[in-house]
Enzyme design. Structure first.
Site, short mmCIF file in Angstrom:
data_model
loop_
_atom_site.label_atom_id
_atom_site.label_comp_id
_atom_site.label_asym_id
_atom_site.label_seq_id
_atom_site.Cartn_x
_atom_site.Cartn_y
_atom_site.Cartn_z
N SER A 247 2.64 -7.11 3.37
CA SER A 247 1.49 -7.97 3.08
C SER A 247 0.82 -7.71 1.73
CB SER A 247 0.45 -7.86 4.19
OG SER A 247 -0.11 -6.56 4.23
N LYS A 292 -9.07 -8.31 7.25
CA LYS A 292 -8.95 -8.05 5.82
C LYS A 292 -10.06 -8.74 5.04
CE LYS A 292 -3.97 -7.30 6.01
NZ LYS A 292 -2.64 -7.60 5.43
#
EC number: 3.4.21.53
Length: 350
Positions: A247, A292
């Site tokens: 990611s 996030k």
């Protein structure tokens, strides 16, 4: 009265025992594990890819003149807690924004924690390679395939070493790990492949009988992990430990472009983001983006770059002081930051 006190005392015993059981993860003196089969996902550390960790540049580039960078291009992570007691799970569910998920989402059935860690490490190496390729493509710089590691006792073991440069497979030139994997996957276990490679400026050739993938015997396995390096003598290294998965790919790629091109891609601002990166520069979705987003806003980010396919989930974090920009490709991420910095039209997830 005495009978009532005794009744209350004895009635409290099961409650005390239950409270004890939900608060311990193992019965003392035994190997009986009482942790529950759930994990908690929450905001993890966020790291500036333009900065340093333990005295090393997160993205280290040598062999080229580097442009000065400003501000932040932070990669973001998700923290995962496992091995919790029932009371710990309930506490995280009641008092935090953590997501409680079945442990199988973290450690798929049939895989050990070591196997999952190895899979994440492999995905991270692949992400680094794709980040370099995407950045070099954006900058118009050619790349070549380099051996990162050789699996012990695999078909390739004894033929290749880390640092070898692969030139062609069965006469077909290769310039990216993806091209090499495509050729190998077109074969069958037991087939021979002839690979031309370069070691210490000397060219060699090896004919190798492909093995079987341990998870699927019908899939051929060469047994090497590959990365990409620029042919111009530029060397790109990513110096992060204990970070797995793909990611961080887009943020790594942006850091490489920023260091090798004039001007600050982020306009000197605090930008964070996430997303996988493919060799062609396309940006893909990831898991846990709401956590996030929260981590980035808590760290002080002004802008967050989110994969288009993650937009709805990203906005579920309800950011109040941070703009979430929608991106599909590396070039679009750069264009979106430029538009934001210049006060032009940009596309948000909201």
């Amino acid at each position: 009265m005495n009978r009532r006190i005794k009744t209350l005392a004895w009635g409290a015993v099961p409650l005390v025992l239950l409270a004890s059981l939900v608060s311990i993860d193992r019965i003392p003196g035994t190997n009986i594990n009482l942790s529950v089969p759930y994990a908690a996902e929450g905001p993890g550390p966020t790291i500036n890819t333009l900065g340093e960790v333990d005295g090393q540049d997160v993205v280290s580039i040598s062999g080229a003149d580097l442009d000065d960078t400003e501000g932040n291009l932070n990669m973001t992570t998700v923290s995962v807690r496992t091995g919790m007691t029932l009371s710990q799970v309930l506490a995280r569910w009641l008092f935090t924004d953590d997501t409680i998920v079945p442990i199988e989402q973290i450690f798929p059935s049939g895989q050990s924690s070591e196997e999952v860690e190895e899979s994440n490490r492999t995905a991270f190496i692949s992400s680094e390679s794709s980040a370099t390729i995407a950045a070099m493509n954006y900058l118009g710089m050619p790349v070549m395939v380099e051996v990162a590691d050789v699996v012990e006792d695999s078909a390739a073991f004894g033929h290749f070493e880390a640092g070898d440069h692969l030139i062609s497979i069965d006469g077909t030139p290769i310039t990216t790990p993806g091209e090499a994997q495509e050729i190998v996957r077109s074969k069958s276990p037991g087939n021979d492949v002839t690979i031309v490679f370069e070691r210490a400026d000397a060219q060699s050739q090896a004919t190798i009988t492909l093995g079987e993938h341990p998870d699927d015997p019908s899939v051929p396995l060469l047994g090497i992990s590959m990365t990409s390096v620029p042919t111009s003598g530029i060397d790109v290294d990513y110096n992060l430990e204990d970070i797995g998965g793909p990611s961080a790919g887009m943020m790594f790629s942006l850091a490489v472009v920023d260091k090798l091109s004039p001007g600050a891609l982020n306009g000197g601002k605090f930008v964070a983001g996430t997303g996988t990166i493919a060799e062609d520069g396309s940006v893909g979705p990831i898991g846990g983006i709401a956590h996030k987003v929260r981590a980035a806003e808590d760290a002080g980010a002004e802008v967050f770059l989110a994969p288009a396919d993650n937009c709805a989930e990203a906005m579920s974090a309800k950011p109040e002081n941070m703009t979430v920009l929608k991106v599909d490709t590396l070039s679009q991420a750069i264009e979106q930051m430029a538009a934001y910095n210049e006060g032009a039209d940009y596309q948000t997830c909201g």
